[in-house]
Write an enzyme that holds these catalytic residues in place. Structure first.
Site, PDB file in Angstrom:
ATOM      1  CE  LYS A   1      57.003  21.910  36.478  1.00 53.63           C
ATOM      2  NZ  LYS A   1      57.712  20.924  37.327  1.00 53.63           N
TER       3      LYS A   1
ATOM      4  CB  SER B   1      59.096  22.960  40.447  1.00 54.30           C
ATOM      5  OG  SER B   1      58.996  21.779  39.682  1.00 54.30           O
TER       6      SER B   1
ATOM      7  CB  SER C   1      58.260  19.033  41.133  1.00 56.30           C
ATOM      8  OG  SER C   1      59.280  19.831  41.661  1.00 56.30           O
TER       9      SER C   1
HETATM   10  N1  GLN Z   1      61.989  20.712  45.153  1.00 60.14           N
HETATM   11  C1  GLN Z   1      62.946  19.906  44.448  1.00 60.14           C
HETATM   12  C2  GLN Z   1      64.020  20.759  43.838  1.00 60.14           C
HETATM   13  O1  GLN Z   1      63.931  21.937  43.980  1.00 60.14           O
HETATM   14  C3  GLN Z   1      62.234  19.094  43.421  1.00 60.14           C
HETATM   15  C4  GLN Z   1      62.093  19.742  42.128  1.00 60.14           C
HETATM   16  C5  GLN Z   1      61.382  18.897  41.137  1.00 60.14           C
HETATM   17  O2  GLN Z   1      60.929  17.798  41.453  1.00 60.14           O
HETATM   18  N2  GLN Z   1      61.340  19.395  39.912  1.00 60.14           N
HETATM   19  O3  GLN Z   1      64.945  20.265  43.257  1.00 60.14           O
END
Ligand code: GLN
Length: 475
Positions: A76, A151, A175
Site C-alpha cells: 500500500k 482505504s 481498511s
Molecule cells: N474507513 C475508515 C476511515 O475512513 C477506516 C480507514 C482506515 O482503516 N484506514 O477512517
C-alpha cells in the site's frame, strides 16, 4: 490460472521446477497491464521484480531461502520503500520519495518476497471506498461498477484480480477487513503494536495497524509471522513473543468458543448478509461448536468515538505537510501564512481537509473536554466491553460490513453515510484487538460477503484456528 493455492504449494512447485519464478512474475506483470483499468497500482516495479525473481529462484532451488521466497506482493502506498515514491495517494506528496524502508518492507525483503509495486488507496488512508485518491478510484474486480472498499482498495483489488500473490494494507478503522470483504479475499488486522509502524505514514497513530491480504489463510499466517515482532525503531511495538502462526492452522480447534454480539445484528444490516451469517451460526451449532450470545453495550458509540479520536490524531499527524520539509509548495507564496494555506489547500483532498478541520475542532480549548476527552473515556468503555466478552468466549463473530459492495459514487457525497460503513470494524481499532475478514459467502448477485472474527489482544492464533472451522463449512 495459477497452479498453486498458497505459498507452500508455490515453493514446492518452484523447487521441483514445475514453475519458473521469472515466468510467474511475468504472468503478474502481464495481468497488471491487462487489468490496468482497475487502477489497483500507483507504481509497478517491473525491472526490479524480474531481477529479484532470478536471484530468488536460484536461492529456492539451492534450498537456501527465506520463508516468503518468491511470494509476489504489493505494498500500500502509505508504506516506505527506499528510493521509491511514497505518495499516500495524495497530490501533496506526488513528488516525494522515501529514503528508507519501512520495517515491514525490510522484513519482507529479508524473507525473499518480491515487491511488485505500490497499491492505490484512499488519500492518507482516509476512506471506505478508495474514491478519495489523487490517482483516481479503484474498481472492484468482482463487479467493476462497485467500489473495492477502502482505504486499502488497491491492495484488495490487486489480490482478488490475481495481479500478485498477496498485499500489505493498513487498518485504522477497517481498511484491511472491509476491502477484503468487498473483494472476496482474506484480510487480517493484527493486534495494535504486534507489527512495527516504522515507515508507515501516520494517520491516527494509536489506531494504525499493518496487515496482510491474501487468497488463502495459509498465506495470511505466513506473512503475519514474517512481519510481526518488536522493533526498536517503533517504541510502541510490542515485545511479546510471536508464535509460529503457520502452525495455528493445525492446532485442535473444535473446543473454540464463539461469541455473537447481539448489538451487531440490529437495523441497518443488509438482509442477505444477515441471513448468510445466521446460517453460518446455525451450521457451527450443528457441528457442536460452542456459540453464545455476548453483549458489547457501547457499540452504538463506536463510530462517534472513532471519528473524534482519529480526526484529532490526524490533524496533528498531518500538520507536517506544510510544504517546508514535506509536501509540494504552492507557487502563490507572498507570505509565510499564504505559503502554508495555499500549499495545503492545493495539495490536500476534500476528505482529508474535512478530517483536519474536525480534528482541530475537537481538540480546541473550548471543546476538548466535551469531545476529545469524552471520546477517550468511551474508548476505554469499549475496550472493557471486549474484555468482558472475552472472559467467556475465545472469538467474536460478526459481519465485516453492514452492506454489500456499493456502487461507485453512491456514498461519496454523503460522508456520514460513508462513515457508517465502518460500524463493525472500528471497534477492534478502538480496543486494539486483532480481527480478520473471511470470504465466506456470495450474495444472489454474486457479490462477496465477508465474516469478521475478533479475538483478544495478541490472540491471532485463535483467529486463525476459528477461520479454519469456518472455511471447512464454506467448502
Ligand atoms: N474507513 C475508515 C476511515 O475512513 C477506516 C480507514 C482506515 O482503516 N484506514 O477512517
Amino acid at each position: 490460472m495459477l497452479p498453486y493455492k498458497n505459498h507452500f504449494e508455490k515453493l514446492e512447485l518452484i523447487k521441483s521446477k514445475k514453475i519458473d519464478l521469472v515466468e510467474n512474475v511475468k504472468y503478474f506483470l502481464n495481468r497488471i497491464e491487462k487489468e490496468k483499468r482497475l487502477n489497483a497500482f500507483n507504481f509497478v516495479f517491473e525491472e526490479e521484480a524480474l531481477q529479484s525473481a532470478e536471484i530468488i529462484s536460484d536461492k529456492i532451488i539451492s534450498g537456501n531461502h527465506g520463508a516468503l521466497a518468491g511470494l509476489v506482493i504489493g505494498i500500500k502506498d502509505v508504506l516506505s520503500i527506499k528510493d521509491k515514491p511514497l505518495t499516500c495517494s495524495s497530490k501533496i506528496l506526488r513528488d516525494f520519495k522515501s529514503i528508507y524502508n519501512a520495517t515491514v518492507v525490510q522484513k519482507l525483503i529479508a524473507e525473499d518476497a518480491i515487491i511488485i509495486g505500490k497499491t492505490n488507496c484512499d488519500e492518507f488512508a482516509m476512506g471506505s471506498s478508495n474514491e478519495n485518491s489523487a490517482f483516481g478510484n479503484v474498481l472492484n474486480p468482482v463487479d467493476e461498477t462497485k467500489v473495492p472498499g477502502g482505504s486499502s482498495g488497491g491492495s484488495a483489488a490487486a489480490v482478488a484480480a490475481f495481479l500478485c500473490d498477496a498485499a500489505l494494507g493498513t487498518d485504522t478503522g477497517g481498511s484491511i477487513r472491509q476491502p477484503a470483504a468487498f473483494c472476496g479475499i482474506y484480510g487480517l488486522k493484527p493486534t495494535y503494536s504486534r507489527v512495527s509502524r516504522f515507515g508507515l505514514t501516520a494517520f491516527a497513530s494509536s489506531f494504525d495497524s499493518i496487515g496482510p491480504f491474501a487468497r488463502s489463510i495459509e498465506d495470511i499466517s505466513i506473512i503475519l509471522k514474517s512481519i510481526s515482532g518488536y522493533d526498536k525503531k517503533d517504541s510502541t511495538s510490542s515485545q511479546i513473543e510471536v508464535p509460529d502462526f503457520t502452525k495455528s492452522l493445525n492446532l485442535k480447534s473444535e473446543n473454540i468458543r464463539i461469541g455473537i454480539p447481539k448489538e451487531y445484528f440490529s437495523e441497518g444490516l443488509n438482509e442477505e448478509i444477515k441471513k448468510s451469517i445466521l446460517e453460518l451460526i446455525q451450521n457451527l451449532k450443528n457441528k457442536n461448536i460452542s456459540i453464545t450470545e455476548v453483549s458489547l453495550p457501547h457499540t452504538e458509540y463506536t463510530i462517534a468515538a472513532y471519528y473524534i479520536l482519529t480526526t484529532a490524531e490526524a490533524s496533528s499527524n498531518l500538520a507536517r505537510y506544510d510544504s517546508v520539509r514535506f509536501g509540494k509548495r504552492s507557487s502563490k507564496i507572498d507570505s509565510l501564512n499564504e505559503m502554508y494555506k495555499n500549499s495545503r489547500s492545493e495539495g490536500l483532498g476534500a476528505e482529508v481537509k474535512r478530517r483536519i478541520m474536525l480534528g482541530t475542532y475537537v481538540l480546541s480549548a473550548g471543546y476538548y473536554d466535551a469531545y476529545y476527552l469524552k471520546a477517550q473515556k468511551v474508548r476505554r468503555l469499549i475496550k472493557e466491553d471486549f474484555d468482558n466478552a472475552f472472559s467467556s468466549v475465545d472469538v467474536i463473530l460478526t459481519p465485516t460490513s453492514p452492506s454489500l459492495p456499493f456502487n461507485i459514487g453512491e456514498k461519496s457525497d454523503d460522508p456520514l453515510e460513508m462513515y457508517l460503513s465502518d460500524i463493525f470494524t472500528t471497534s477492534a481499532n478502538l480496543a486494539g484487538i486483532p480481527g480478520i475478514s473471511i470470504p465466506y459467502a456470495k450474495a444472489k448477485n454474486g457479490l462477496p460477503i465477508g465474516v469478521q472474527l475478533l479475538a483478544k489482544q495478541f490472540d491471532e492464533e485463535n483467529l486463525i484456528k476459528a477461520t479454519k472451522i469456518i472455511m471447512e463449512l464454506a467448502e
